[in-house]
Design a protein around this motif. Structure first.
Motif, PDB file in Angstrom:
ATOM      1  N   ALA A  50      17.046 -25.857 -33.557  1.00 48.59           N
ATOM      2  CA  ALA A  50      18.298 -26.266 -32.926  1.00 48.59           C
ATOM      3  C   ALA A  50      18.900 -27.469 -33.646  1.00 48.59           C
ATOM      4  CB  ALA A  50      18.075 -26.605 -31.465  1.00 48.59           C
ATOM      5  N   THR A  51      20.222 -27.486 -33.711  1.00 50.04           N
ATOM      6  CA  THR A  51      20.940 -28.613 -34.293  1.00 50.04           C
ATOM      7  C   THR A  51      21.472 -29.490 -33.166  1.00 50.04           C
ATOM      8  OG1 THR A  51      23.021 -27.392 -34.334  1.00 50.04           O
ATOM      9  CG2 THR A  51      21.612 -27.233 -36.290  1.00 50.04           C
ATOM     10  N   ASP A  52      22.075 -30.604 -33.548  1.00 57.27           N
ATOM     11  CA  ASP A  52      22.647 -31.498 -32.546  1.00 57.27           C
ATOM     12  C   ASP A  52      23.774 -30.814 -31.776  1.00 57.27           C
ATOM     13  OD1 ASP A  52      20.906 -33.473 -33.244  1.00 57.27           O
ATOM     14  OD2 ASP A  52      22.316 -34.537 -34.542  1.00 57.27           O
ATOM     15  N   ILE A  53      24.512 -29.943 -32.437  1.00 54.73           N
ATOM     16  CA  ILE A  53      25.597 -29.215 -31.769  1.00 54.73           C
ATOM     17  C   ILE A  53      25.035 -28.276 -30.706  1.00 54.73           C
ATOM     18  CG2 ILE A  53      27.456 -27.550 -32.132  1.00 54.73           C
ATOM     19  CD1 ILE A  53      27.832 -28.839 -34.899  1.00 54.73           C
ATOM     20  N   ASP A  54      23.922 -27.621 -30.992  1.00 55.14           N
ATOM     21  CA  ASP A  54      23.292 -26.743 -30.000  1.00 55.14           C
ATOM     22  C   ASP A  54      22.860 -27.533 -28.768  1.00 55.14           C
ATOM     23  OD1 ASP A  54      23.561 -24.534 -31.670  1.00 55.14           O
ATOM     24  OD2 ASP A  54      21.632 -24.923 -32.637  1.00 55.14           O
ATOM     25  N   HIS A  55      22.277 -28.706 -28.989  1.00 55.12           N
ATOM     26  CA  HIS A  55      21.857 -29.548 -27.863  1.00 55.12           C
ATOM     27  C   HIS A  55      23.070 -30.008 -27.055  1.00 55.12           C
ATOM     28  CE1 HIS A  55      17.745 -29.516 -29.118  1.00 55.12           C
ATOM     29  NE2 HIS A  55      17.988 -30.151 -30.247  1.00 55.12           N
ATOM     30  N   LEU A  56      24.166 -30.329 -27.741  1.00 50.89           N
ATOM     31  CA  LEU A  56      25.372 -30.780 -27.063  1.00 50.89           C
ATOM     32  C   LEU A  56      25.968 -29.669 -26.203  1.00 50.89           C
ATOM     33  CD1 LEU A  56      27.345 -33.180 -26.879  1.00 50.89           C
ATOM     34  CD2 LEU A  56      28.635 -32.097 -28.701  1.00 50.89           C
ATOM     35  N   ARG A  57      25.999 -28.456 -26.726  1.00 48.04           N
ATOM     36  CA  ARG A  57      26.544 -27.314 -25.981  1.00 48.04           C
ATOM     37  C   ARG A  57      25.727 -27.012 -24.728  1.00 48.04           C
ATOM     38  NH1 ARG A  57      27.772 -22.928 -30.707  1.00 48.04           N
ATOM     39  NH2 ARG A  57      29.626 -23.932 -31.545  1.00 48.04           N
ATOM     40  N   ASN A  58      24.422 -27.206 -24.806  1.00 49.83           N
ATOM     41  CA  ASN A  58      23.552 -26.896 -23.678  1.00 49.83           C
ATOM     42  C   ASN A  58      23.358 -28.085 -22.736  1.00 49.83           C
ATOM     43  OD1 ASN A  58      23.156 -24.273 -24.575  1.00 49.83           O
ATOM     44  ND2 ASN A  58      21.446 -24.871 -25.866  1.00 49.83           N
ATOM     45  N   GLY A  59      23.989 -29.219 -23.031  1.00 49.62           N
ATOM     46  CA  GLY A  59      23.892 -30.384 -22.164  1.00 49.62           C
ATOM     47  C   GLY A  59      22.580 -31.127 -22.284  1.00 49.62           C
ATOM     48  N   GLU A  60      21.858 -30.961 -23.373  1.00 52.40           N
ATOM     49  CA  GLU A  60      20.573 -31.635 -23.589  1.00 52.40           C
ATOM     50  C   GLU A  60      20.815 -32.886 -24.428  1.00 52.40           C
ATOM     51  OE1 GLU A  60      18.721 -28.370 -25.508  1.00 52.40           O
ATOM     52  OE2 GLU A  60      18.043 -27.486 -23.635  1.00 52.40           O
TER      53      GLU A  60
END
Length: 94
Positions: A50-60
């Motif tokens: 996972a990238t930082d964008i993936d974490h941002l999209r999922n609210g993590e």
């Protein structure tokens, strides 16, 4: 010496691969599906790729790496002094 038992990968009706994990509840055996991607459980696969964008999209937000941001702010080489000289405006007619 015991041999490790090879994990059997099953397929569901949609064609996704999963591992069956068994557990007991109230004296009865239940099964849990753990979906896998490339033989790795999907949670571990997500954590590795996972990238930082993936974490941002999922609210993590707690998983977003802040190392890049703090290095840019504390870097001494990025402190450029503003050019305050008025030499380029000397030849204006007014």
């Amino acid at each position: 010496m015991k041999k490790k038992k090879k994990i059997k990968i099953h397929k569901d009706h949609k064609g996704r691969n999963y591992i069956r994990e068994s557990y007991f509840v109230g004296g009865k055996m239940k099964f849990r599906k753990i979906y896998v991607i490339d033989g790795i459980p999907e949670d571990e696969f997500y954590e590795k790729n996972a990238t930082d964008i993936d974490h941002l999209r999922n609210g993590e937000y707690w998983l977003i790496s802040s190392d890049k941001d703090s290095d840019d702010l504390c870097d001494k080489s990025n402190n450029n002094e503003p050019d305050l000289s008025d030499n380029k405006f000397d030849d204006l007619p007014f």
